[in-house]
Design a protein around this motif. Structure first.
Motif, PDB file in Angstrom:
ATOM      1  N   LEU A 196       0.821  -1.207   0.000  1.00  0.00           N
ATOM      2  CA  LEU A 196       0.000   0.000   0.000  1.00  0.00           C
ATOM      3  C   LEU A 196       0.855   1.257   0.000  1.00  0.00           C
ATOM      4  O   LEU A 196       0.522   2.252  -0.640  1.00  0.00           O
ATOM      5  N   HIS A 197       1.987   1.242   0.735  1.00  0.00           N
ATOM      6  CA  HIS A 197       2.811   2.446   0.837  1.00  0.00           C
ATOM      7  C   HIS A 197       3.507   2.784  -0.468  1.00  0.00           C
ATOM      8  O   HIS A 197       3.944   3.919  -0.664  1.00  0.00           O
ATOM      9  N   PRO A 201      -0.378   9.255  -4.406  1.00  0.00           N
ATOM     10  CA  PRO A 201      -1.748   9.818  -4.343  1.00  0.00           C
ATOM     11  C   PRO A 201      -2.467   9.753  -5.685  1.00  0.00           C
ATOM     12  O   PRO A 201      -3.680   9.528  -5.725  1.00  0.00           O
ATOM     13  N   ALA A 202      -1.732   9.966  -6.782  1.00  0.00           N
ATOM     14  CA  ALA A 202      -2.367   9.883  -8.099  1.00  0.00           C
ATOM     15  C   ALA A 202      -2.898   8.478  -8.373  1.00  0.00           C
ATOM     16  O   ALA A 202      -3.966   8.303  -8.982  1.00  0.00           O
ATOM     17  N   ALA A 207      -7.354   4.576  -8.720  1.00  0.00           N
ATOM     18  CA  ALA A 207      -8.065   3.394  -8.214  1.00  0.00           C
ATOM     19  C   ALA A 207      -9.514   3.734  -7.869  1.00  0.00           C
ATOM     20  O   ALA A 207     -10.433   2.951  -8.143  1.00  0.00           O
ATOM     21  N   LEU A 208      -9.742   4.909  -7.261  1.00  0.00           N
ATOM     22  CA  LEU A 208     -11.112   5.324  -6.947  1.00  0.00           C
ATOM     23  C   LEU A 208     -11.934   5.521  -8.219  1.00  0.00           C
ATOM     24  O   LEU A 208     -13.117   5.173  -8.279  1.00  0.00           O
ATOM     25  N   LEU A 209     -11.292   6.079  -9.266  1.00  0.00           N
ATOM     26  CA  LEU A 209     -11.987   6.279 -10.534  1.00  0.00           C
ATOM     27  C   LEU A 209     -12.381   4.942 -11.162  1.00  0.00           C
ATOM     28  O   LEU A 209     -13.504   4.776 -11.667  1.00  0.00           O
ATOM     29  N   ILE A 210     -11.472   3.970 -11.127  1.00  0.00           N
ATOM     30  CA  ILE A 210     -11.777   2.643 -11.666  1.00  0.00           C
ATOM     31  C   ILE A 210     -12.900   1.993 -10.864  1.00  0.00           C
ATOM     32  O   ILE A 210     -13.811   1.372 -11.420  1.00  0.00           O
ATOM     33  N   ALA A 211     -12.833   2.133  -9.526  1.00  0.00           N
ATOM     34  CA  ALA A 211     -13.879   1.550  -8.688  1.00  0.00           C
ATOM     35  C   ALA A 211     -15.242   2.154  -9.016  1.00  0.00           C
ATOM     36  O   ALA A 211     -16.254   1.443  -9.075  1.00  0.00           O
ATOM     37  N   ALA A 212     -15.269   3.468  -9.251  1.00  0.00           N
ATOM     38  CA  ALA A 212     -16.537   4.104  -9.611  1.00  0.00           C
ATOM     39  C   ALA A 212     -17.057   3.600 -10.950  1.00  0.00           C
ATOM     40  O   ALA A 212     -18.260   3.352 -11.121  1.00  0.00           O
ATOM     41  N   ALA A 213     -16.139   3.423 -11.926  1.00  0.00           N
ATOM     42  CA  ALA A 213     -16.551   2.906 -13.231  1.00  0.00           C
ATOM     43  C   ALA A 213     -17.067   1.475 -13.117  1.00  0.00           C
ATOM     44  O   ALA A 213     -18.078   1.111 -13.739  1.00  0.00           O
ATOM     45  N   LEU A 214     -16.396   0.647 -12.321  1.00  0.00           N
ATOM     46  CA  LEU A 214     -16.857  -0.726 -12.120  1.00  0.00           C
ATOM     47  C   LEU A 214     -18.240  -0.749 -11.469  1.00  0.00           C
ATOM     48  O   LEU A 214     -19.125  -1.514 -11.866  1.00  0.00           O
ATOM     49  N   TYR A 215     -18.428   0.104 -10.470  1.00  0.00           N
ATOM     50  CA  TYR A 215     -19.726   0.136  -9.792  1.00  0.00           C
ATOM     51  C   TYR A 215     -20.826   0.589 -10.751  1.00  0.00           C
ATOM     52  O   TYR A 215     -21.931   0.037 -10.747  1.00  0.00           O
ATOM     53  N   GLY A 216     -20.522   1.602 -11.580  1.00  0.00           N
ATOM     54  CA  GLY A 216     -21.525   2.072 -12.526  1.00  0.00           C
ATOM     55  C   GLY A 216     -21.933   0.990 -13.505  1.00  0.00           C
ATOM     56  O   GLY A 216     -23.137   0.767 -13.745  1.00  0.00           O
TER      57      GLY A 216
END
Length: 608
Positions: A196-197, A201-202, A207-216
């Motif tokens: 994880l370390h 930040p980018a 990763a958050l953007l991919i997670a949002a796309a997967l959820y959508g």
């Protein structure tokens, strides 16, 4: 070694240390209790099994633990299984049987994997992962689920059909769980300090953007009541992005969450609910989830492997520069370093060629994933007919007197439907089978007919009319599965080109003709908007695409396959201004075209 830590005898291998029972027992109990409770939650009122998470979790625990400590896992699993299943009201002996079956399934598969892989992780390279899939996902569940309580009790009761149905359900549910939960848990239990370390930040934002796309995409496919057929295919895009950018651990986690969520929501692709057609719909869902999981994990493994090769080459180059910069007088050492670098470079071309061959395999997997619904529909028809005819035949046999002619007709129907299912499996096996180019006598008209059958449901869903205009042809020297891939790529590309047209205008013509005495030409003609003249010379180049979600691999691989057959492929806009024609031609068998023994395709793979 400190108490309760992980140890590894080799990179990629892990085992609990000899004094870590204080962690092993509660960890095994907690994970199995969670998985077994989830298994009961995922079963609907008719007890149709979609996914069996406890089998995957238990296999992962055994894989990361030395065999001499497996008894500790067994001691933890027994009370956890009883605690999770007590509310079902089943007799104690049946609950104990279920727990014993889970442990036998996991130990049998884990023992086979250790014999095949030793201490190697099955997720380090594609060859070892293939062994994992064949052993843990295919052969192990198929053989060991015959010991499942439902299967054995049905056999003892004389209900063979029920036993077969229970065996099929247990096998597929276990295979899907091992491919998803087993992979995720195994990779999660392996030590990887600083994982994880090491992220910036980018990368967290990505990763958050991919997670949002997967959820959508997941919401559109499995949650929304509206018809969103495209979301089924769009789901592969963020999954591919995740696999390439974050590796096999993230890919395994994503496909596990998607599979579990899909099983919980009782949905299948194209907005059909499981309760509307329970058995067939469940099989559709499981096939789709397995193709999705295999594609994502295999792509992640190849990308991780290529990164390791590139990192090794970079480190070798850095060592070489350090030696040169130090101006050492040890010429012998410099020569040894140069030789080592040359050997490393040779290993890197080899790995690159293998990676490119793997890329072709992934293109085939992605293409099969795109027509998953079609494949499931084609398979369900003959299997359903076989079942109904079998039940009718058993009903006839239960009578004191029955008409032999009617019984013969039933057996003839079963034989015909069995042949249909076998032919579909053969077509898929030829398409997915990974082998070097194999030249056999092939009838191109038969290849076209098989491809049209595979795309029958896909074309109906896209409202595309497929027309074949095939003349009588001599056989050609070719690889049946590779030629199937060429035609599938060309036809799917033509379907995409007409997606914005009115449904009545969506027509594709597939033609075969002679060109001269020894050449055969195949044309795929669409009525779309045509090809931009500026990009026409580039459409067969690798990674060139005009589609927003395209990867630029389909036409490039089609060109590689045709050229490997000694032929050529080209494209042109239709003279009437409506659509384009993609054509290829190869030599007929009578031309005696032969390939040099050392010939390679444009990806560097040797052709036989």
């Amino acid at each position: 070694m400190t108490r309760g830590t992980w140890s590894a005898s080799e990179p990629g291998a892990a085992a609990l240390s000899a004094d870590s029972a204080a962690i092993l027992v509660p960890l095994s109990a907690a994970l199995y209790l969670l998985a077994a409770t989830l298994d009961l939650t995922l079963r609907d009122a008719d007890s149709i099994i979609v996914l069996s998470p406890q089998h995957g979790v238990l296999l992962a625990l055994l894989m990361v633990t030395r065999p001499e400590r497996w008894w500790l896992i067994a001691a933890a699993v027994v009370p956890a299984h009883l605690a999770a299943s007590w509310s079902t009201g089943l007799p104690l002996w049946q609950l104990a049987w279920q727990g014993a079956f889970s442990f036998i399934l996991a130990t049998g598969i884990s023992t086979a994997l250790r014999a095949l892989l030793g201490e190697r992780s099955p997720f380090d390279d594609l060859q070892d992962f293939s062994l994992y899939v064949l052993t843990a996902v295919v052969a192990g569940p198929a053989l060991l689920t015959m010991l499942a309580p439902g299967v054995v009790l049905a056999l003892l009761g004389g209900t063979v059909n029920l036993a077969i149905a229970d065996w099929q359900a247990e096998t597929i549910a276990s295979s899907l769980a091992i491919l998803t939960w087993g992979s995720w848990m195994y990779l999660g239990l392996l030590p990887q300090p600083g994982w994880l370390h090491q992220r910036s930040p980018a990368q967290y934002a990505e990763a958050l953007l991919i997670a949002a796309a997967l959820y959508g995409c997941f919401h559109l496919t499995f949650v929304s009541d509206a018809e969103h057929h495209a979301a089924l295919y769009l789901l592969f895009i963020p999954l591919l992005w995740l696999s390439v950018r974050f590796g096999v651990r993230a890919a395994a986690m994503a496909v596990t969450l998607i599979a579990t969520g899909a099983a919980t929501l009782e949905r299948i692709p194209h907005s059909v609910r499981i309760r509307d057609a329970p058995e067939l719909a469940t099989l559709d869902l499981q096939i789709f989830l397995m193709v999705m999981a295999l594609s994502a994990v295999m792509i992640a493994i190849v990308v991780d492997e290529r990164r390791r090769v590139a990192r090794a080459a970079s480190e070798s180059d850095a060592r070489y520069r350090a030696i040169v910069d130090s101006r050492t007088d040890d010429i012998t050492a410099l020569r040894r370093t140069e030789l080592a670098l040359r050997q490393n470079d040779e290993l890197l071309r080899k790995n690159l060629a293998e990676a490119n061959r793997t890329l072709e395999r992934f293109a085939r997997l992605a293409m099969v994933g795109q027509i998953t619904a079609s494949i499931a529909h084609e398979m369900n028809q003959p299997l359903g007919a076989i079942r109904y005819n079998t039940e009718a035949g058993l009903l006839f046999l239960s009578r004191e007197r029955y008409d032999k002619d009617e019984l013969q007709e039933i057996f003839d129907d079963i034989r015909r439907d069995n042949r249909r299912a076998s032919e579909l499996v053969s077509r898929l096996r030829e398409l997915l089978h990974d082998h070097e180019l194999r030249l056999d006598p092939v009838d191109l008209n038969d290849v076209i007919a098989d491809v049209v059958k595979l795309l029958r449901v896909e074309s109906r869903q896209r409202h595309v009319q497929l027309e074949t205009q095939c003349t009588e042809l001599p056989t050609v020297l070719g690889d049946y599965g590779r030629l199937q891939q060429v035609l599938l790529n060309l036809i799917l590309n033509a379907m995409d080109a007409m997606s914005t047209l009115p449904e009545a205008h969506r027509r594709i013509a597939i033609r075969t003709t002679h060109t001269g005495a020894a050449r055969i030409q195949v044309e795929v003609v669409d009525r779309g908007s045509g090809i931009d003249p500026a990009t026409l010379p580039k459409i067969f180049d690798s990674f060139f695409t005009s589609k927003a979600q395209g990867m630029g691999l389909g036409l490039a691989i089609a060109r590689s396959i045709v050229e490997a057959h000694g032929g050529r492929i080209w494209a042109k806009n239709n003279s009437d201004g409506a659509g384009a024609t993609l054509s290829f031609e190869i030599d007929s068998l009578g031309s005696k075209a032969m390939l040099p023994a050392d010939r390679t395709d444009r990806y560097g793979a040797r052709l036989n």
